[in-house]
Write a protein that holds these residues in place. Structure first.
Motif, PDB file in Angstrom:
ATOM      1  N   ASN A   1      -5.606   3.525   2.218  1.00  0.00           N
ATOM      2  CA  ASN A   1      -5.328   4.227   1.092  1.00  0.00           C
ATOM      3  C   ASN A   1      -5.067   3.743  -0.277  1.00  0.00           C
ATOM      4  N   THR A   2      -5.424   3.943  -1.270  1.00  0.00           N
ATOM      5  CA  THR A   2      -5.357   3.468  -2.635  1.00  0.00           C
ATOM      6  C   THR A   2      -4.644   4.313  -3.519  1.00  0.00           C
ATOM      7  N   ILE A   3      -4.078   3.887  -4.777  1.00  0.00           N
ATOM      8  CA  ILE A   3      -3.495   4.837  -5.523  1.00  0.00           C
ATOM      9  C   ILE A   3      -2.948   3.882  -6.797  1.00  0.00           C
ATOM     10  N   ASP A   4      -3.282   4.673  -8.015  1.00  0.00           N
ATOM     11  CA  ASP A   4      -2.945   4.058  -9.278  1.00  0.00           C
ATOM     12  C   ASP A   4      -1.328   4.338  -9.776  1.00  0.00           C
ATOM     13  N   ILE A   5      -0.609   3.650 -10.096  1.00  0.00           N
ATOM     14  CA  ILE A   5       0.878   3.858 -10.278  1.00  0.00           C
ATOM     15  C   ILE A   5       1.061   3.675 -11.794  1.00  0.00           C
ATOM     16  N   ASP A   6       1.463   4.230 -12.485  1.00  0.00           N
ATOM     17  CA  ASP A   6       1.859   3.816 -14.089  1.00  0.00           C
ATOM     18  C   ASP A   6       3.157   3.114 -13.991  1.00  0.00           C
ATOM     19  N   ALA A   7       3.188   1.807 -13.562  1.00  0.00           N
ATOM     20  CA  ALA A   7       4.325   1.079 -13.455  1.00  0.00           C
ATOM     21  C   ALA A   7       3.838  -0.252 -13.601  1.00  0.00           C
ATOM     22  N   SER A   8       4.710  -1.270 -13.867  1.00  0.00           N
ATOM     23  CA  SER A   8       4.346  -2.630 -13.714  1.00  0.00           C
ATOM     24  C   SER A   8       4.192  -3.080 -12.069  1.00  0.00           C
TER      25      SER A   8
ATOM     26  N   VAL B   1       6.677  -1.734  -8.562  1.00  0.00           N
ATOM     27  CA  VAL B   1       6.213  -1.362  -7.471  1.00  0.00           C
ATOM     28  C   VAL B   1       6.375  -2.117  -6.375  1.00  0.00           C
ATOM     29  N   TYR B   2       6.057  -3.577  -6.334  1.00  0.00           N
ATOM     30  CA  TYR B   2       6.602  -4.398  -5.474  1.00  0.00           C
ATOM     31  C   TYR B   2       8.180  -4.377  -5.236  1.00  0.00           C
ATOM     32  N   ALA B   3       8.978  -4.304  -6.285  1.00  0.00           N
ATOM     33  CA  ALA B   3      10.265  -4.123  -5.843  1.00  0.00           C
ATOM     34  C   ALA B   3      10.629  -3.010  -5.065  1.00  0.00           C
ATOM     35  N   ALA B   4      10.081  -1.690  -5.417  1.00  0.00           N
ATOM     36  CA  ALA B   4      10.471  -0.419  -4.697  1.00  0.00           C
ATOM     37  C   ALA B   4       9.745  -0.384  -2.977  1.00  0.00           C
ATOM     38  N   LEU B   5       8.779  -1.315  -3.077  1.00  0.00           N
ATOM     39  CA  LEU B   5       8.163  -1.326  -1.554  1.00  0.00           C
ATOM     40  C   LEU B   5       9.196  -2.415  -0.833  1.00  0.00           C
ATOM     41  N   ARG B   6       9.714  -3.608  -1.567  1.00  0.00           N
ATOM     42  CA  ARG B   6      10.579  -4.553  -0.893  1.00  0.00           C
ATOM     43  C   ARG B   6      11.732  -3.867  -0.696  1.00  0.00           C
ATOM     44  N   ALA B   7      12.373  -2.893  -1.260  1.00  0.00           N
ATOM     45  CA  ALA B   7      13.774  -2.405  -1.235  1.00  0.00           C
ATOM     46  C   ALA B   7      13.832  -1.514  -0.098  1.00  0.00           C
TER      47      ALA B   7
ATOM     48  N   LEU C   1      -2.512   0.087  -5.976  1.00  0.00           N
ATOM     49  CA  LEU C   1      -1.990  -0.314  -4.847  1.00  0.00           C
ATOM     50  C   LEU C   1      -2.854   0.053  -3.893  1.00  0.00           C
ATOM     51  N   THR C   2      -3.011  -0.915  -2.796  1.00  0.00           N
ATOM     52  CA  THR C   2      -3.686  -0.575  -1.768  1.00  0.00           C
ATOM     53  C   THR C   2      -2.832  -0.687  -0.289  1.00  0.00           C
ATOM     54  N   ARG C   3      -2.884   0.206   0.303  1.00  0.00           N
ATOM     55  CA  ARG C   3      -2.183   0.063   1.688  1.00  0.00           C
ATOM     56  C   ARG C   3      -3.168   0.239   3.011  1.00  0.00           C
ATOM     57  N   VAL C   4      -3.051  -0.687   3.566  1.00  0.00           N
ATOM     58  CA  VAL C   4      -3.716  -0.784   5.090  1.00  0.00           C
ATOM     59  C   VAL C   4      -3.035  -0.849   6.304  1.00  0.00           C
ATOM     60  N   GLY C   5      -3.246   0.002   6.945  1.00  0.00           N
ATOM     61  CA  GLY C   5      -2.313   0.084   8.325  1.00  0.00           C
ATOM     62  C   GLY C   5      -3.459  -0.081   9.331  1.00  0.00           C
ATOM     63  N   GLU C   6      -3.223  -0.863  10.431  1.00  0.00           N
ATOM     64  CA  GLU C   6      -3.459  -1.106  11.668  1.00  0.00           C
ATOM     65  C   GLU C   6      -3.021  -0.720  12.827  1.00  0.00           C
ATOM     66  N   LEU C   7      -3.333   0.098  13.455  1.00  0.00           N
ATOM     67  CA  LEU C   7      -2.697   0.621  14.630  1.00  0.00           C
ATOM     68  C   LEU C   7      -3.308   0.404  15.890  1.00  0.00           C
TER      69      LEU C   7
ATOM     70  N   GLU D   1       0.546  10.609   6.908  1.00  0.00           N
ATOM     71  CA  GLU D   1       1.739  10.118   6.481  1.00  0.00           C
ATOM     72  C   GLU D   1       1.669   8.819   5.733  1.00  0.00           C
ATOM     73  N   SER D   2       0.471   8.006   5.596  1.00  0.00           N
ATOM     74  CA  SER D   2       0.132   7.028   5.016  1.00  0.00           C
ATOM     75  C   SER D   2      -0.229   7.499   3.373  1.00  0.00           C
ATOM     76  N   GLU D   3      -0.777   8.652   3.394  1.00  0.00           N
ATOM     77  CA  GLU D   3      -1.177   9.228   2.128  1.00  0.00           C
ATOM     78  C   GLU D   3       0.097  10.039   1.337  1.00  0.00           C
ATOM     79  N   ARG D   4       0.871  10.435   2.307  1.00  0.00           N
ATOM     80  CA  ARG D   4       2.344  11.018   1.795  1.00  0.00           C
ATOM     81  C   ARG D   4       3.161   9.908   1.370  1.00  0.00           C
ATOM     82  N   THR D   5       3.045   8.729   1.931  1.00  0.00           N
ATOM     83  CA  THR D   5       4.006   7.630   1.603  1.00  0.00           C
ATOM     84  C   THR D   5       3.530   6.993   0.055  1.00  0.00           C
ATOM     85  N   MET D   6       2.339   6.884   0.126  1.00  0.00           N
ATOM     86  CA  MET D   6       1.771   6.472  -1.242  1.00  0.00           C
ATOM     87  C   MET D   6       1.941   7.394  -2.541  1.00  0.00           C
TER      88      MET D   6
END
Length: 146
Positions: free
Chosen positions: A6-13, A17-23, A103-109, A129-134
């Motif tokens: 999944n990919t998405i563009d976010i209007d933030a630095s 974005v990284y800080a939100a993912l890391r928390a 932001l790109t999210r790659v999940g391998e199951l 769920e991946s799309e909802r998370t993004m």
């Protein structure tokens, strides 16, 4: 192994974005419960281990840890069921895009045993769920409630 991207563009630095993912302990504040996801709890890391957590999911508890951590660029998680029936790698790549972030999210199951039989169903649910998370992350970082 199956892959979901999944990919998405976010209007933030990229830093925001990284800080939100890391928390990880803040995920429950922006990622609401769903059929698949029921919460994240931080775990006490073992000596020498990286950040670890436990997700509550429809298939039970998934133990996870951060396996790659490149500030403002990449974050990768490894999750698994203690039984070994489900294993997941989830990698986020953060890059500057104009005044925002791409932001790109790659999940391998990978599934084994009984879960391998229902893998097509799990894959559809994981993709949704991946799309909802993004989308939830985007709304959270941009300050727009879902």
């Amino acid at each position: 192994m199956v892959r979901i991207t999944n990919t998405i563009d976010i209007d933030a630095s990229t830093q925001q974005v990284y800080a939100a993912l890391r928390a990880l302990d803040a995920y429950p504040t922006w990622l609401r419960h769903s059929t698949v996801y029921r919460g994240t709890k931080m775990r006490t890391p073992q000596s020498g281990k990286s950040l670890s957590y436990e997700d509550s999911t429809m298939v039970g508890r998934m133990r996870g840890e951060v396996v790659e951590d490149v500030p403002d660029h990449a974050l990768q998680f490894h999750q698994r069921k203690p039984s070994g029936s489900l294993d997941a790698l989830i990698r986020y790549e953060v890059s500057a895009a104009g005044t925002g972030t791409h932001l790109t999210r790659v999940g391998e199951l990978t599934t084994h045993g009984m879960l391998h039989i229902v893998q097509p169903i799990l894959l559809r649910m994981a993709a949704a769920e991946s799309e909802r998370t993004m989308k939830s992350l985007k709304a959270h970082v941009e300050g727009h409630p879902i």
